[in-house]
Design a protein around this motif. Sequence first.
Motif, PDB file in Angstrom:
ATOM      1  N   LEU A  25       0.843  -1.199   0.000  1.00 16.25           N
ATOM      2  CA  LEU A  25       0.000   0.000   0.000  1.00 16.25           C
ATOM      3  C   LEU A  25       0.878   1.249   0.000  1.00 16.25           C
ATOM      4  O   LEU A  25       2.081   1.169   0.237  1.00 16.25           O
ATOM      5  CB  LEU A  25      -0.881   0.022   1.260  1.00 16.25           C
ATOM      6  N   GLY A  26       0.254   2.387  -0.202  1.00 16.31           N
ATOM      7  CA  GLY A  26       0.987   3.648  -0.131  1.00 16.31           C
ATOM      8  C   GLY A  26       0.475   4.636  -1.147  1.00 16.31           C
ATOM      9  O   GLY A  26      -0.223   4.259  -2.082  1.00 16.31           O
ATOM     10  N   LYS A  32       5.878   1.966  -5.441  1.00 18.27           N
ATOM     11  CA  LYS A  32       5.342   0.609  -5.311  1.00 18.27           C
ATOM     12  C   LYS A  32       5.581  -0.217  -6.573  1.00 18.27           C
ATOM     13  O   LYS A  32       5.995  -1.370  -6.501  1.00 18.27           O
ATOM     14  CB  LYS A  32       3.833   0.660  -4.992  1.00 18.27           C
ATOM     15  N   ARG A 100      -8.752   3.720  -2.541  1.00 25.66           N
ATOM     16  CA  ARG A 100      -8.166   3.174  -1.317  1.00 25.66           C
ATOM     17  C   ARG A 100      -9.120   2.308  -0.536  1.00 25.66           C
ATOM     18  O   ARG A 100      -8.720   1.336   0.083  1.00 25.66           O
ATOM     19  CB  ARG A 100      -7.690   4.323  -0.424  1.00 25.66           C
ATOM     20  N   PHE A 133       3.673  -0.555   3.729  1.00 25.05           N
ATOM     21  CA  PHE A 133       3.160   0.765   3.383  1.00 25.05           C
ATOM     22  C   PHE A 133       4.348   1.603   2.934  1.00 25.05           C
ATOM     23  O   PHE A 133       5.220   1.937   3.728  1.00 25.05           O
ATOM     24  CB  PHE A 133       2.468   1.392   4.598  1.00 25.05           C
ATOM     25  N   TYR A 152      -3.669   8.499   4.852  1.00 22.46           N
ATOM     26  CA  TYR A 152      -3.832   7.133   4.318  1.00 22.46           C
ATOM     27  C   TYR A 152      -3.337   6.104   5.343  1.00 22.46           C
ATOM     28  O   TYR A 152      -4.028   5.116   5.632  1.00 22.46           O
ATOM     29  CB  TYR A 152      -3.048   7.027   3.002  1.00 22.46           C
ATOM     30  N   LEU A 153      -2.182   6.372   5.932  1.00 23.93           N
ATOM     31  CA  LEU A 153      -1.629   5.442   6.925  1.00 23.93           C
ATOM     32  C   LEU A 153      -2.563   5.330   8.133  1.00 23.93           C
ATOM     33  O   LEU A 153      -2.739   4.247   8.697  1.00 23.93           O
ATOM     34  CB  LEU A 153      -0.225   5.903   7.354  1.00 23.93           C
ATOM     35  N   VAL A 156      -5.243   2.951   7.314  1.00 21.63           N
ATOM     36  CA  VAL A 156      -4.736   1.570   7.298  1.00 21.63           C
ATOM     37  C   VAL A 156      -4.635   1.044   8.734  1.00 21.63           C
ATOM     38  O   VAL A 156      -5.128  -0.037   9.061  1.00 21.63           O
ATOM     39  CB  VAL A 156      -3.349   1.502   6.612  1.00 21.63           C
ATOM     40  N   VAL A 178       3.283  -4.541  10.056  1.00 16.91           N
ATOM     41  CA  VAL A 178       3.245  -3.461   9.067  1.00 16.91           C
ATOM     42  C   VAL A 178       4.654  -2.894   8.906  1.00 16.91           C
ATOM     43  O   VAL A 178       5.293  -2.522   9.893  1.00 16.91           O
ATOM     44  CB  VAL A 178       2.291  -2.320   9.506  1.00 16.91           C
ATOM     45  N   VAL A 180       6.602   0.204   7.352  1.00 18.61           N
ATOM     46  CA  VAL A 180       6.597   1.490   6.662  1.00 18.61           C
ATOM     47  C   VAL A 180       7.941   1.576   5.944  1.00 18.61           C
ATOM     48  O   VAL A 180       8.994   1.721   6.579  1.00 18.61           O
ATOM     49  CB  VAL A 180       6.399   2.667   7.635  1.00 18.61           C
TER      50      VAL A 180
END
Length: 279
Positions: A25-26, A32, A100, A133, A152-153, A156, A178, A180
């Motif tokens: 994700l991100g 990505k 998203r 992420f 966004y984070l 999540v 997770v 990052v």
Amino acid sequence: LAPILLHFLYSTATPYTTLPSVLLLGPPGAGKTALTTLFERGPLDLPLAKTHTSQVPSAIELSINSDDPSSASYKTNLDEAGATAKKFLLVDTPGHPKLRASSLAHLNSAEPTIKSSLVSDGGAKSKIKAVVFMVDAAALADGDALPSTAEYLYDVLLTLQKRFHSRNGSRAPASMPVLVAANKLDLFTALPAALVKSNLEAELGRIRAARSKGLLDSGVGQDDLAAGEEGDWLGGDGSEKFSFAQMMEFDVDVDVIGGSVTGDGPGAEKWWKWIGERV
Ligand code: GDP
């Protein structure tokens, strides 16, 4: 005999659809697609694939040395090395804000899964073992990208936190690691991972305060907040500052690790190892 043998080989081969997944994700532009291409092809001396503009997640199948994931490298040709390979899917999702919700929907259950029909036509589901992420550490340096990335984070992490309470009988949901991934550390303007972490934590704290204030302003009383609406409060209660460590309470283990996909930087090995230890 040949067709029978072929059929036999076919039917005993591990179906795609049972492989575990890592969800990528991100925000758009974080890297990505570049990362997916790097892991799929090895070091990038060829031009990068175009960024992911489709509206559905795409997945690639990857192998990691299951004898010792910590020593594995995505650069190693596992077949040549004669190693035992552990296979998994890396599922790249569209980062566009409008899309998203569908990425998050995959995380929204006690046993998060993703339909592998994304990969093959089978209807089976693949179990999500970890979330990566990805953020653009250079874009975060000038501050403009921070609010939208953190927003966004926040969603999540809040999805994963809420998931913690959705029990399947007496079984607690499996923990969800997770990563990052602070990307583009080859650029001298990029923030180091430690600052990516503290800036994101500060911004997540601001969002948390703003959202709870929004609830208060909308007429939800303090008592209601304490009673039910705390569901939207990210992390532990009673803490003024947000930190990723607060997510441990909900079995969400967050690591922030720096790296780079292109250029002359720290590379992507640490991310690969992190993933290998969790699939
Ligand atoms: P996505 O939208 O998250 O899939 O992002 P992309 O993979 O399309 O990458 C966006 C842009 O960032 C592209 O121009 C990439 O070449 C660039 N990029 C990706 N990774 C790195 C990196 O580690 N360093 C630098 N300098 N650029 C990168």
